[in-house]
Enzyme design. Structure first.
Site, PDB file in Angstrom:
ATOM      1  N   LEU A  95       0.630  -1.236  -0.080  1.00  0.00           N
ATOM      2  CA  LEU A  95      -0.018   0.096  -0.060  1.00  0.00           C
ATOM      3  C   LEU A  95       0.890   1.397  -0.147  1.00  0.00           C
ATOM      4  O   LEU A  95       0.503   2.253  -0.434  1.00  0.00           O
ATOM      5  CB  LEU A  95      -0.972   0.020   1.047  1.00  0.00           C
ATOM      6  CG  LEU A  95      -1.975  -1.133   1.215  1.00  0.00           C
ATOM      7  CD1 LEU A  95      -2.804  -1.176   2.484  1.00  0.00           C
ATOM      8  CD2 LEU A  95      -2.869  -1.035   0.038  1.00  0.00           C
ATOM      9  N   GLU A 137       4.680  -7.674   6.554  1.00  0.00           N
ATOM     10  CA  GLU A 137       4.321  -6.666   7.403  1.00  0.00           C
ATOM     11  C   GLU A 137       5.367  -6.504   8.402  1.00  0.00           C
ATOM     12  O   GLU A 137       5.757  -5.440   8.896  1.00  0.00           O
ATOM     13  CB  GLU A 137       3.023  -6.835   8.040  1.00  0.00           C
ATOM     14  CG  GLU A 137       1.961  -6.915   6.994  1.00  0.00           C
ATOM     15  CD  GLU A 137       1.813  -5.688   6.117  1.00  0.00           C
ATOM     16  OE1 GLU A 137       2.337  -4.511   6.756  1.00  0.00           O
ATOM     17  OE2 GLU A 137       1.597  -5.730   5.173  1.00  0.00           O
TER      18      GLU A 137
END
Length: 174
Positions: A95, A137
């Site tokens: 993102l 992540e």
């Protein structure tokens, strides 16, 4: 509350995030905001540094099947404690690096320990997309982006595209 997602290059994305000393209502609210932001993007994972918060917190939900029950996870201080010798290659995106995708090779299976939103210790083994996502992540918490796995020339090309995108977005806001 949806939060703005930082776009690469941003120095905050390259910093190592600080450990979360204890789970507070403020941090639980941050996790909820991050899940809302991730779902709206849409994405399957988001790390606190991507919303400008230098804390070791990630959220993820890799359930993508239509009509399937979502499985939102918030992980405070996640750590990979074991990984398989077997490797997988997934086309990853981020993102913070919109509309850019590249194949990244990672361990096919990982065991992760973390603290949940209630302060309880958790441990789970992930494989497939979940394993890739949780590793991606956790990399964010260590100041590492998926493009750091790519060859320098490709990485530079992507960074130049992101600088151009950020300029265009700034012009649109002005």
């Amino acid at each position: 509350m949806k939060r703005p997602i930082l776009i690469h290059p941003d120095p905050r994305l390259k910093k190592v995030a600080d450990a979360v000393p204890d789970i507070s209502d403020e941090l639980r609210a941050l996790a909820d905001d991050m899940l809302e932001t991730m779902y709206a993007a849409p994405g399957i994972g988001l790390a606190a540094p991507q919303v400008g918060i230098g804390r070791r917190l990630i959220v993820l939900d890799c359930i993508k099947e239509e009509g399937a029950e979502p499985r939102p996870l918030a992980m405070f201080n996640p750590v990979v404690v074991a990984c398989s010798d077997e490797r997988n290659v997934y086309e990853e995106g981020c993102l913070s690096i919109p509309e850019i995708y590249a194949d990244v090779e990672r361990p096919a299976e990982v065991t992760v320990e973390w603290v949940d939103r209630d302060g309880a210790a958790q441990r789970e083994t992930f494989d497939g997309l979940w394993a890739t996502c949780v590793q991606h992540e956790i990399d964010h918490l260590d100041g590492k982006l998926f493009i750091d796995y790519l060859r320098p020339l490709k990485r530079q090309m992507i960074t130049r595209k992101m600088v151009k995108l950020k300029r265009e977005l700034a012009r649109e806001k002005a």
